[in-house]
Design a protein around this motif. Sequence first.
Motif, mmCIF file in Angstrom:
data_model
loop_
_atom_site.group_PDB
_atom_site.id
_atom_site.type_symbol
_atom_site.label_atom_id
_atom_site.label_comp_id
_atom_site.label_asym_id
_atom_site.label_seq_id
_atom_site.Cartn_x
_atom_site.Cartn_y
_atom_site.Cartn_z
ATOM 1 N N LEU A 20 54.486 28.422 82.116
ATOM 2 C CA LEU A 20 54.880 27.543 83.208
ATOM 3 C C LEU A 20 54.374 26.137 82.901
ATOM 4 N N ASP A 21 55.247 25.145 83.074
ATOM 5 C CA ASP A 21 54.892 23.752 82.813
ATOM 6 C C ASP A 21 55.197 22.902 84.036
ATOM 7 N N ILE A 22 54.360 21.890 84.264
ATOM 8 C CA ILE A 22 54.684 20.851 85.236
ATOM 9 C C ILE A 22 55.547 19.823 84.518
ATOM 10 N N VAL A 23 56.789 19.652 84.970
ATOM 11 C CA VAL A 23 57.730 18.792 84.254
ATOM 12 C C VAL A 23 58.144 17.561 85.058
ATOM 13 N N GLY A 24 57.707 17.457 86.316
ATOM 14 C CA GLY A 24 58.098 16.296 87.100
ATOM 15 C C GLY A 24 57.294 16.177 88.375
ATOM 16 N N PHE A 25 57.330 14.987 88.957
ATOM 17 C CA PHE A 25 56.647 14.718 90.220
ATOM 18 C C PHE A 25 57.527 13.774 91.024
ATOM 19 N N ALA A 26 57.724 14.079 92.308
ATOM 20 C CA ALA A 26 58.616 13.278 93.144
ATOM 21 C C ALA A 26 57.928 12.912 94.450
ATOM 22 N N PRO A 72 63.209 6.917 96.382
ATOM 23 C CA PRO A 72 62.346 8.036 96.008
ATOM 24 C C PRO A 72 61.819 7.860 94.595
ATOM 25 N N SER A 73 60.526 8.118 94.426
ATOM 26 C CA SER A 73 59.872 7.966 93.130
ATOM 27 C C SER A 73 59.896 9.299 92.405
ATOM 28 N N VAL A 74 60.503 9.334 91.230
ATOM 29 C CA VAL A 74 60.590 10.553 90.437
ATOM 30 C C VAL A 74 60.001 10.273 89.068
#
Length: 555
Positions: free
Chosen positions: A174-180, A295-297
């Motif tokens: 499992l990877d963290i691939v983004g933040f919004a 929105p910040s992505v």
Amino acid sequence: MHRLRMAVLAIALTLLLLALLLSATAHADAPTSVSFTPLLTQLEVASGSSAQFTVVLRNDSPTDRLECSIYAADIMQRPDGQYGLQPAGSASHSLASMMRLSANRASVEPGGSFAVTATVTAPWGEMGGRYGAVVFEVDPDPREPGAAASTAVVQRFMSAVEVTITGRQTSKRLDIVGFAVSTAEDKPAYAMRYGRDVVVLGAEVRNSGDIHVFARGSMVLRSAEGRRLLETPIGGGRGIVLPGATVALEAVLPDGLAPGSYVADLAVSFDGSRPVTARVPFVVGQGDDDGARPPSVTAIAPLSVLPAELELSYSAGATVTRAVTVENRSGQQVSVTCSTTDVDVGNGRVAPSCRGWIKLWPEAFVLQPGARQTVQMLLAIPGGVWGGRYAELVFAADPVGADWSSESTTRIHLTVGRDQVVSGALSPVFIEAGGPTVGSIIGVAFANTGSVHVRPHAVMQLSAGSLGEWTVLHSVDLGEEQQPVLPGEVREVLVSMMKPLEPGTYRVEFRVDVGDGGEPLSAVREFSVEPQEATPRDVAPNVRKVREERGDMVD
């Protein structure tokens, strides 16, 4: 303290989330009154073998006959964690091609029911997770007599199926691939529920393994200067992430955030593994004149580090070399720094360490998108040492020209010498009230008191007493733990009982095999349930006492 296994709890939580498992499109004026059970089936099937389960459809209409077709389909997972239907054979982890149904049509009288038996056959050599659904498609009726077929209303109901094909070791990743960062303008549904000030912070996680994982996340929010502002869980749906799916784990802040700069420290754990982490700076409310901001992505480049675990066994004085492959699976250039750390086993303790015996090279490098780098590990074991020793190889990724960072790891399990001591201890059985969504939680704490890591195998048995005899009501095999319990570590073995127990006398026994060839460890407790009691009698005092005892189990 880590939790050993919550398979039954995970199943119980699914019953609360009908939206995950029910897919229907219907005209509001002509709904079909049906129900079915189960909403979700979870199976373990060995490679080359078969297993069966049954889905029961009930026609709840008092007057109308139900006519429907029945077929197998694949499922996909949307970013909100919910499941949707896909044509059979179209998914990368298709179950439909392995599933055979006992019927393809049903005609159910008013108030009647119809049972469908599904047989799942796993071909030889297959492994990992497979996912699908048993679909009931109600025969469409024209909205008006003589209407064209294109105006027909179609209702589909699905019972989801999650299958684990056992055999060789599966790959969990499992990877963290983004933040919004989203506001009320971005999520109108949240605005209606929480108000116009709401801010939603979300971590996007991707499962790049070959089997589903249960993800649990947390976020520490800091000011730009590093001051800790709050800590909150992040989640989505049931927490299950299917292979190949990207799911948003969110935290909802109803009161919003004041305009300014912040830093989010994200940590997501899955199935007992070391959490994957990321640090992401972001800005709120410093956009247009009215304070609004798009929105910040932020895209976060995942690192693939293989192997995720190194199991080593050598004599004192030996020198060991191993290679670890680091791959940049994103479209961003990243700078990677290599280091080592001890393994935390909870309560401020670390496992016996080999961190100081390890050297890595290169210690830092830059990876282009899609590129790989081999990192060499040299482990020099001193003379005169013995027992299990542990460490984490940490690979920290920082994108070139961006501010976020993330980490991936390889865990070292080193056994030095022979004749290791394999032993453990169990706390007294404890019972906790988990609330209406969980029910009563029955558990025991296992402590590894030996010299080396173990993978305990736990079984729970619940019996009812009458006239001096005990009758077995439930026997739950929790299986062997994939993530080993290290020396000095304490983990909980938990089982959730969603259905309240009838008044009476009960006995619960946990048996835990630590793999030493001897008799399993055993912990037994008898308790009684009185009429109109939600939980067994004397739960609270015992919980307090047991927690005090199990906190000192390995001192």
